[in-house]
Scaffold this motif. Structure first.
Motif, PDB file in Angstrom:
ATOM      1  N   ILE A 125      -4.776  12.391 -14.638  1.00 51.32           N
ATOM      2  CA  ILE A 125      -4.049  11.391 -15.211  1.00 51.32           C
ATOM      3  C   ILE A 125      -3.323  10.583 -14.351  1.00 51.32           C
ATOM      4  O   ILE A 125      -2.640   9.630 -14.541  1.00 51.32           O
ATOM      5  CB  ILE A 125      -3.430  11.837 -16.617  1.00 51.32           C
ATOM      6  N   LEU A 126      -3.094  11.298 -13.098  1.00 53.85           N
ATOM      7  CA  LEU A 126      -2.155  10.525 -11.939  1.00 53.85           C
ATOM      8  C   LEU A 126      -3.129   9.622 -11.103  1.00 53.85           C
ATOM      9  O   LEU A 126      -4.258   9.960 -10.796  1.00 53.85           O
ATOM     10  CB  LEU A 126      -1.410  11.528 -11.192  1.00 53.85           C
ATOM     11  N   SER A 127      -2.253   8.644 -10.865  1.00 53.60           N
ATOM     12  CA  SER A 127      -3.199   7.723  -9.794  1.00 53.60           C
ATOM     13  C   SER A 127      -2.927   8.248  -8.436  1.00 53.60           C
ATOM     14  O   SER A 127      -2.030   9.387  -8.148  1.00 53.60           O
ATOM     15  CB  SER A 127      -2.314   6.399  -9.769  1.00 53.60           C
ATOM     16  N   ASP A 128      -3.748   7.902  -7.326  1.00 54.06           N
ATOM     17  CA  ASP A 128      -3.659   8.597  -6.087  1.00 54.06           C
ATOM     18  C   ASP A 128      -2.334   8.398  -5.408  1.00 54.06           C
ATOM     19  O   ASP A 128      -1.666   9.367  -4.867  1.00 54.06           O
ATOM     20  CB  ASP A 128      -4.514   8.005  -5.000  1.00 54.06           C
ATOM     21  N   PHE A 129      -1.615   7.541  -5.881  1.00 49.40           N
ATOM     22  CA  PHE A 129      -0.097   7.002  -5.278  1.00 49.40           C
ATOM     23  C   PHE A 129       0.597   8.263  -5.843  1.00 49.40           C
ATOM     24  O   PHE A 129       1.537   8.809  -5.265  1.00 49.40           O
ATOM     25  CB  PHE A 129       0.155   5.743  -5.418  1.00 49.40           C
ATOM     26  N   GLU A 130       0.660   8.291  -7.000  1.00 46.92           N
ATOM     27  CA  GLU A 130       1.530   9.025  -8.018  1.00 46.92           C
ATOM     28  C   GLU A 130       1.204  10.655  -7.389  1.00 46.92           C
ATOM     29  O   GLU A 130       2.141  11.329  -7.207  1.00 46.92           O
ATOM     30  CB  GLU A 130       1.225   8.957  -9.334  1.00 46.92           C
ATOM     31  N   LYS A 131       0.047  10.753  -7.212  1.00 45.18           N
ATOM     32  CA  LYS A 131      -0.343  12.293  -6.607  1.00 45.18           C
ATOM     33  C   LYS A 131       0.503  12.576  -5.303  1.00 45.18           C
ATOM     34  O   LYS A 131       1.076  13.756  -4.947  1.00 45.18           O
ATOM     35  CB  LYS A 131      -1.618  12.637  -6.561  1.00 45.18           C
TER      36      LYS A 131
ATOM     37  N   LEU B 150       4.031  12.912  -5.896  1.00 45.66           N
ATOM     38  CA  LEU B 150       4.643  13.999  -6.246  1.00 45.66           C
ATOM     39  C   LEU B 150       4.409  15.306  -5.442  1.00 45.66           C
ATOM     40  O   LEU B 150       5.312  15.928  -5.028  1.00 45.66           O
ATOM     41  CB  LEU B 150       3.801  14.327  -7.643  1.00 45.66           C
ATOM     42  N   LEU B 151       3.499  15.293  -4.662  1.00 45.22           N
ATOM     43  CA  LEU B 151       3.234  16.285  -3.606  1.00 45.22           C
ATOM     44  C   LEU B 151       4.454  16.536  -2.355  1.00 45.22           C
ATOM     45  O   LEU B 151       5.137  17.133  -2.199  1.00 45.22           O
ATOM     46  CB  LEU B 151       1.931  16.205  -2.988  1.00 45.22           C
ATOM     47  N   LEU B 152       4.691  15.004  -2.260  1.00 46.57           N
ATOM     48  CA  LEU B 152       5.984  14.959  -1.163  1.00 46.57           C
ATOM     49  C   LEU B 152       7.024  15.359  -1.683  1.00 46.57           C
ATOM     50  O   LEU B 152       8.151  15.951  -1.165  1.00 46.57           O
ATOM     51  CB  LEU B 152       5.647  13.495  -0.548  1.00 46.57           C
ATOM     52  N   TYR B 153       7.435  14.880  -3.044  1.00 47.99           N
ATOM     53  CA  TYR B 153       8.668  15.164  -3.729  1.00 47.99           C
ATOM     54  C   TYR B 153       8.774  16.799  -3.981  1.00 47.99           C
ATOM     55  O   TYR B 153       9.942  17.188  -3.768  1.00 47.99           O
ATOM     56  CB  TYR B 153       8.681  14.381  -5.148  1.00 47.99           C
ATOM     57  N   LEU B 154       7.720  17.541  -4.216  1.00 48.04           N
ATOM     58  CA  LEU B 154       7.831  18.949  -4.406  1.00 48.04           C
ATOM     59  C   LEU B 154       8.009  19.468  -3.087  1.00 48.04           C
ATOM     60  O   LEU B 154       8.299  20.719  -3.117  1.00 48.04           O
ATOM     61  CB  LEU B 154       6.254  19.527  -5.217  1.00 48.04           C
TER      62      LEU B 154
ATOM     63  N   ILE C 282       9.817   9.685   1.428  1.00 43.72           N
ATOM     64  CA  ILE C 282       8.597   9.607   0.646  1.00 43.72           C
ATOM     65  C   ILE C 282       8.085   8.065   0.925  1.00 43.72           C
ATOM     66  O   ILE C 282       7.029   7.756   1.360  1.00 43.72           O
ATOM     67  CB  ILE C 282       8.600   9.973  -0.810  1.00 43.72           C
ATOM     68  N   ALA C 283       9.059   7.154   0.870  1.00 45.58           N
ATOM     69  CA  ALA C 283       8.618   5.710   0.986  1.00 45.58           C
ATOM     70  C   ALA C 283       8.337   5.568   2.492  1.00 45.58           C
ATOM     71  O   ALA C 283       7.476   4.753   2.482  1.00 45.58           O
ATOM     72  CB  ALA C 283      10.042   4.646   0.561  1.00 45.58           C
ATOM     73  N   GLU C 284       8.861   5.893   3.261  1.00 47.06           N
ATOM     74  CA  GLU C 284       8.657   5.992   4.549  1.00 47.06           C
ATOM     75  C   GLU C 284       7.300   6.360   5.049  1.00 47.06           C
ATOM     76  O   GLU C 284       6.357   5.692   5.678  1.00 47.06           O
ATOM     77  CB  GLU C 284       9.620   6.257   5.701  1.00 47.06           C
ATOM     78  N   ARG C 285       7.170   7.513   4.581  1.00 46.41           N
ATOM     79  CA  ARG C 285       5.545   8.175   4.816  1.00 46.41           C
ATOM     80  C   ARG C 285       4.671   7.472   4.138  1.00 46.41           C
ATOM     81  O   ARG C 285       3.521   7.354   4.590  1.00 46.41           O
ATOM     82  CB  ARG C 285       5.688   9.577   4.329  1.00 46.41           C
ATOM     83  N   LEU C 286       4.584   6.956   3.037  1.00 46.19           N
ATOM     84  CA  LEU C 286       3.692   6.274   2.144  1.00 46.19           C
ATOM     85  C   LEU C 286       3.738   4.728   2.395  1.00 46.19           C
ATOM     86  O   LEU C 286       2.863   3.764   1.880  1.00 46.19           O
ATOM     87  CB  LEU C 286       3.726   6.471   0.747  1.00 46.19           C
ATOM     88  N   HIS C 287       4.673   4.122   3.354  1.00 47.93           N
ATOM     89  CA  HIS C 287       4.631   2.938   3.549  1.00 47.93           C
ATOM     90  C   HIS C 287       5.036   2.041   2.489  1.00 47.93           C
ATOM     91  O   HIS C 287       4.180   0.864   1.960  1.00 47.93           O
ATOM     92  CB  HIS C 287       3.483   2.286   4.497  1.00 47.93           C
TER      93      HIS C 287
ATOM     94  N   ALA D  50       9.398   1.677  -5.591  1.00 46.89           N
ATOM     95  CA  ALA D  50       8.273   2.250  -5.982  1.00 46.89           C
ATOM     96  C   ALA D  50       8.070   3.599  -6.035  1.00 46.89           C
ATOM     97  O   ALA D  50       7.358   4.152  -7.070  1.00 46.89           O
ATOM     98  CB  ALA D  50       6.942   1.569  -4.955  1.00 46.89           C
ATOM     99  N   VAL D  51       8.548   4.278  -5.001  1.00 46.45           N
ATOM    100  CA  VAL D  51       8.554   5.686  -5.173  1.00 46.45           C
ATOM    101  C   VAL D  51       9.390   6.192  -6.571  1.00 46.45           C
ATOM    102  O   VAL D  51       8.904   6.994  -7.302  1.00 46.45           O
ATOM    103  CB  VAL D  51       9.127   6.440  -4.026  1.00 46.45           C
ATOM    104  N   ASP D  52      10.430   5.665  -6.811  1.00 46.26           N
ATOM    105  CA  ASP D  52      11.439   5.925  -7.849  1.00 46.26           C
ATOM    106  C   ASP D  52      10.628   5.724  -9.224  1.00 46.26           C
ATOM    107  O   ASP D  52      10.402   6.454 -10.118  1.00 46.26           O
ATOM    108  CB  ASP D  52      12.683   5.032  -8.023  1.00 46.26           C
ATOM    109  N   ASN D  53       9.949   4.424  -9.267  1.00 40.95           N
ATOM    110  CA  ASN D  53       9.216   4.024 -10.494  1.00 40.95           C
ATOM    111  C   ASN D  53       7.905   5.045 -10.772  1.00 40.95           C
ATOM    112  O   ASN D  53       7.572   5.463 -11.918  1.00 40.95           O
ATOM    113  CB  ASN D  53       8.410   2.465 -10.378  1.00 40.95           C
ATOM    114  N   ALA D  54       7.264   5.535  -9.618  1.00 36.40           N
ATOM    115  CA  ALA D  54       6.054   6.625  -9.669  1.00 36.40           C
ATOM    116  C   ALA D  54       6.610   7.651 -10.127  1.00 36.40           C
ATOM    117  O   ALA D  54       5.892   8.434 -11.171  1.00 36.40           O
ATOM    118  CB  ALA D  54       5.539   6.720  -8.224  1.00 36.40           C
ATOM    119  N   LEU D  55       7.724   8.492  -9.619  1.00 39.14           N
ATOM    120  CA  LEU D  55       8.398   9.709 -10.234  1.00 39.14           C
ATOM    121  C   LEU D  55       8.609   9.468 -11.957  1.00 39.14           C
ATOM    122  O   LEU D  55       8.419  10.362 -12.483  1.00 39.14           O
ATOM    123  CB  LEU D  55       9.465   9.962  -9.388  1.00 39.14           C
TER     124      LEU D  55
END
Length: 198
Positions: free
Chosen positions: A142-148, A151-155, A163-168, A173-178
């Motif tokens: 159920i998670l999009s690729d971006f959300e996955k 989540l992995l970087l957050y964990l 996370i924002a820097e690594r995913l450009h 956007a990171v906060d909304n995804a979480l």
């Protein structure tokens, strides 16, 4: 500029009016976790006042370039301070005693779901392990690729900024995804719980 540094309030008012829009435009590029847009504008204005205080005519740069550098640095410092790793546990903790579902009739807590780890029945452990595996698989579906990726970087213990820097992407956007991940996980846990109760 010299009049402002000598304390002439009218000159300061003119300078503030001239640069206020500049600071607001600069603030659009930044997101401050747990704050509103005006907070980042205020940080920019602090940087602007530092520029007024520290500017020297005998340097080769213009006041505008110096002010832009001071405003940008102040905003970046504010963002870094707000997203530091050491504040992450305080800003995003989850209470084990909080009801899992947000409806008023729910009394089941996360602690209830986690259960007693002291249980020694191998069958119970096997069933729980299978439930965790299924939950992980369903979550991946159920998670999009971006959300996955988020989540992995957050964990792994990365901050929102990292996370924002690594995913450009932007920190927002990171906060909304979480937030989306949390809502999806809550729905998934609710569905699993209801299925077990049937």
């Amino acid at each position: 500029m010299r009049l402002v540094q000598l304390g002439h309030s009218e000159a300061l008012d003119v300078l503030l009016d001239r640069y206020r829009t500049f600071v607001r435009v600069k603030a659009r590029s930044y997101f401050l976790v747990g704050a509103d847009r005006e907070d980042i504008v205020q940080e920019g204005m602090i940087g602007f006042f530092k520029a007024i205080r520290d500017f020297r005519d005998d340097r080769p740069s213009s006041f505008r370039a110096f002010a832009e550098m001071c405003v940008t640095r102040q905003m970046i410092t504010a963002v870094k301070t707000a997203t530091r790793q050491k504040h992450l546990p305080l800003n995003s903790y989850v209470s084990l005693d909080k009801p899992i579902y947000e409806d008023e009739f729910s009394e089941r807590t996360l602690l209830d779901v986690l259960g007693d780890e002291a249980e020694s029945d191998p069958l119970v452990h096997l069933v729980r392990e299978e439930e965790r595996r299924e939950l992980g698989e369903r979550l991946r579906e159920i998670l999009s690729d971006f959300e996955k990726n988020v989540l992995l970087l957050y964990l792994d213990g990365n901050s929102y900024q990292e996370i924002a820097e690594r995913l450009h992407r932007q920190v927002k956007a990171v906060d909304n995804a979480l937030q989306r991940i949390k809502r999806k996980l809550e729905r998934l846990l609710k569905t699993n719980s209801e299925a077990r109760e049937e």
